[in-house]
Design an enzyme around this catalytic site. Structure first.
Site, PDB file in Angstrom:
ATOM      1  N   TYR A 140       0.799  -1.224   0.000  1.00 23.64           N
ATOM      2  CA  TYR A 140       0.000   0.000   0.000  1.00 23.64           C
ATOM      3  C   TYR A 140       0.832   1.274   0.000  1.00 23.64           C
ATOM      4  O   TYR A 140       0.300   2.360  -0.223  1.00 23.64           O
ATOM      5  CB  TYR A 140      -0.951   0.014   1.213  1.00 23.64           C
ATOM      6  CG  TYR A 140      -2.239  -0.722   0.941  1.00 23.64           C
ATOM      7  CD1 TYR A 140      -2.253  -2.112   0.802  1.00 23.64           C
ATOM      8  CD2 TYR A 140      -3.445  -0.049   0.810  1.00 23.64           C
ATOM      9  CE1 TYR A 140      -3.431  -2.796   0.537  1.00 23.64           C
ATOM     10  CE2 TYR A 140      -4.630  -0.721   0.549  1.00 23.64           C
ATOM     11  CZ  TYR A 140      -4.613  -2.088   0.408  1.00 23.64           C
ATOM     12  OH  TYR A 140      -5.783  -2.756   0.140  1.00 23.64           O
ATOM     13  N   LYS A 191       2.407 -15.510   3.349  1.00 25.76           N
ATOM     14  CA  LYS A 191       2.699 -16.382   2.201  1.00 25.76           C
ATOM     15  C   LYS A 191       4.197 -16.614   2.229  1.00 25.76           C
ATOM     16  O   LYS A 191       4.927 -16.220   1.305  1.00 25.76           O
ATOM     17  CB  LYS A 191       2.214 -15.682   0.905  1.00 25.76           C
ATOM     18  CG  LYS A 191       2.311 -16.518  -0.348  1.00 25.76           C
ATOM     19  CD  LYS A 191       1.308 -17.649  -0.434  1.00 25.76           C
ATOM     20  CE  LYS A 191       1.546 -18.463  -1.696  1.00 25.76           C
ATOM     21  NZ  LYS A 191       0.693 -19.676  -1.756  1.00 25.76           N
ATOM     22  N   ASP A 224      -3.563 -18.446   1.187  1.00 26.17           N
ATOM     23  CA  ASP A 224      -4.488 -19.205   0.327  1.00 26.17           C
ATOM     24  C   ASP A 224      -5.236 -20.247   1.149  1.00 26.17           C
ATOM     25  O   ASP A 224      -6.452 -20.428   0.991  1.00 26.17           O
ATOM     26  CB  ASP A 224      -3.767 -19.800  -0.892  1.00 26.17           C
ATOM     27  CG  ASP A 224      -2.444 -20.471  -0.570  1.00 26.17           C
ATOM     28  OD1 ASP A 224      -1.979 -20.395   0.588  1.00 26.17           O
ATOM     29  OD2 ASP A 224      -1.866 -21.083  -1.498  1.00 26.17           O
ATOM     30  N   ASP A 248      -6.599  -6.839   3.565  1.00 23.55           N
ATOM     31  CA  ASP A 248      -7.659  -6.221   2.765  1.00 23.55           C
ATOM     32  C   ASP A 248      -8.537  -7.301   2.138  1.00 23.55           C
ATOM     33  O   ASP A 248      -9.760  -7.272   2.242  1.00 23.55           O
ATOM     34  CB  ASP A 248      -7.032  -5.344   1.681  1.00 23.55           C
ATOM     35  CG  ASP A 248      -8.074  -4.796   0.721  1.00 23.55           C
ATOM     36  OD1 ASP A 248      -9.085  -4.261   1.216  1.00 23.55           O
ATOM     37  OD2 ASP A 248      -7.902  -4.932  -0.500  1.00 23.55           O
ATOM     38  N   ASP A 252     -12.663  -8.844   3.318  1.00 25.84           N
ATOM     39  CA  ASP A 252     -13.881  -8.918   2.498  1.00 25.84           C
ATOM     40  C   ASP A 252     -14.475 -10.326   2.593  1.00 25.84           C
ATOM     41  O   ASP A 252     -15.697 -10.491   2.716  1.00 25.84           O
ATOM     42  CB  ASP A 252     -13.581  -8.584   1.026  1.00 25.84           C
ATOM     43  CG  ASP A 252     -13.789  -7.101   0.711  1.00 25.84           C
ATOM     44  OD1 ASP A 252     -13.654  -6.263   1.618  1.00 25.84           O
ATOM     45  OD2 ASP A 252     -14.093  -6.791  -0.462  1.00 25.84           O
TER      46      ASP A 252
HETATM   47  C1  IPM Z   1     -10.624  -1.157   2.632  1.00 22.51           C
HETATM   48  C2  IPM Z   1     -10.761  -0.626   1.229  1.00 22.51           C
HETATM   49  C3  IPM Z   1      -9.573   0.268   0.924  1.00 22.51           C
HETATM   50  C4  IPM Z   1      -8.322  -0.576   1.071  1.00 22.51           C
HETATM   51  C5  IPM Z   1      -9.631   0.958  -0.444  1.00 22.51           C
HETATM   52  C6  IPM Z   1     -10.877   1.776  -0.623  1.00 22.51           C
HETATM   53  C7  IPM Z   1      -8.401   1.795  -0.708  1.00 22.51           C
HETATM   54  O1  IPM Z   1     -10.868  -1.668   0.320  1.00 22.51           O
HETATM   55  O2  IPM Z   1     -10.619  -0.349   3.572  1.00 22.51           O
HETATM   56  O3  IPM Z   1     -10.542  -2.370   2.815  1.00 22.51           O
HETATM   57  O4  IPM Z   1      -7.906  -1.237   0.101  1.00 22.51           O
HETATM   58  O5  IPM Z   1      -7.744  -0.584   2.140  1.00 22.51           O
HETATM   59 MN    MN Z   2     -10.947  -3.618   1.233  1.00 20.30          MN
END
Ligand code: IPM
Ligand code: MN
Length: 345
Positions: A140, A191, A224, A248, A252
């Protein structure tokens, strides 16, 4: 007299109204943040909010993304509550890097804490684990560049920066948190079999910090494999610690197996409290559903509850979480109204 927040965000004395910088941002961000503030007020917490008009629309209007002057204003608040950033009208990365990542980096919000409580599809028992994502390093940072752009010999590199200090402070935070939780367990996700330089730094730092916490059990998963376990056996996890990009992606998935991304909350923390921390839902700006009432405000509401933990308003935070515990359906504002009525009633 003090209380420890359940997510171990440290201590803070509750005084008068908390001064909160509110950045609704783009897409559904402003909608969900309005609802989150409504619920916080229903829980009886007094907030002194200041709106900051930042995000894609503002950028398109006058070019402001997040100037150093505005960043300095943000520094004086107790916390920042953010909806979502990113809009299809602006090239990818401009607002994300210039606003969201700038805050994470400049305010040294080195922990991204994302709790996951829910029952994964196909399971009968709920899981309860928490991801500690390193939030200021990894891929990042924007290290790298492009050569010979637009030619067949174009080269693009994107480095991953891992400092011993940055990695260790994140791992240490995860152990401190785990030591206060019932199961007292930390899993490192990386990883190491391919990213041998960064992976080895993470692994050594993890093993060295682990020695200081003999009461905390440890495990290691490749990222993974962790994806499989998130779906098939999320119960194995208590605290997970991982790098910025893995965190990140995994969070999700964590949202998807914990009732949906509309419930996933997050805290961007500066545990040293040298400035404000920032609280935001995991989900994005979802421009496709803006104004439809389809955005679930629960992730923003639960993120506001994490903010209350951090501000020392633990009882209000617990009551909000309790009000969100059983499923709610309805439009954006109906969901928030139901949650708010559960708190009051
Ligand atoms: C998150 C989002 C951000 C990230 C984006 C919007 C830059 O996906 O907070 O997880 O990748 O950190
Ligand atoms: Mn994210």
């Amino acid at each position: 007299m003090f209380r420890l927040a359940p997510y171990d965000m440290g201590l803070m004395v509750s005084t008068s109204a908390h001064r909160i910088a509110v950045i609704g941002g783009d897409g559904i961000g402003p909608e969900v943040i309005t609802q989150a503030l409504k619920v916080v007020r229903a829980a009886g917490v007094s907030l002194d909010t200041t709106d900051f008009d930042l995000g894609g629309a503002r950028y398109l209007r006058d070019g402001e993304i997040l100037s150093d002057a505005v960043l300095d204003q943000l520094r004086s608040f107790d916390a920042i509550l953010l909806g979502a950033v990113g809009t299809p009208d602006v090239p990818p990365g401009v607002i994300e890097r210039g606003l969201l990542l700038k805050m994470r980096f400049e305010l040294d919000l080195y922990i991204n804490q994302r709790p996951f409580i829910g029952t994964a599809p196909g399971h009968t028992q709920p899981h309860d684990f928490i991801c500690i994502r390193e939030n200021t390093e990894g891929p990042y940072v924007g290290e790298g560049g492009v050569l010979r752009k637009g030619t067949p010999r174009e080269v693009a590199t994107q480095g991953s920066v891992n400092t011993r200090t940055g990695v260790e402070r994140c791992i240490r935070y995860a152990f401190e948190l785990a030591a206060k939780r019932e199961r007292r367990h930390v899993t490192l996700v990386h990883k190491t079999n391919v990213l041998t330089f960064a992976g080895n730094l993470w692994e050594r730092a993890f093993n060295e910090v682990a020695v200081e916490y003999p009461q905390v059990g440890t495990a290691y998963n490749h990222v993974d494999a962790a994806c499989i376990y998130f779906v098939q056996d999320p119960h194995r996890y208590d605290v997970i610690v991982t790098d910025n990009l893995f965190g990140d992606i995994l969070t999700d998935l964590g949202g998807a197996v914990s009732g949906g991304i509309g419930l996933a909350s997050s805290a961007n923390l500066n545990p040293a409290r040298t400035g404000p921390s920032m609280f935001e839902p995991v989900h994005g700006s979802a421009p496709d559903i803006v104004g439809t009432g389809k955005a679930n405000p629960t992730a923003a509401i639960l993120s506001a509850a994490l903010m209350l933990d951090f501000l020392g308003e633990v009882s209000a935070a617990e009551r909000i979480r309790g009000a969100c515990a059983s499923p709610v359906t309805g439009s954006t504002s109906e969901i928030a109204d139901i949650i708010a009525s559960r708190i009051v009633g």
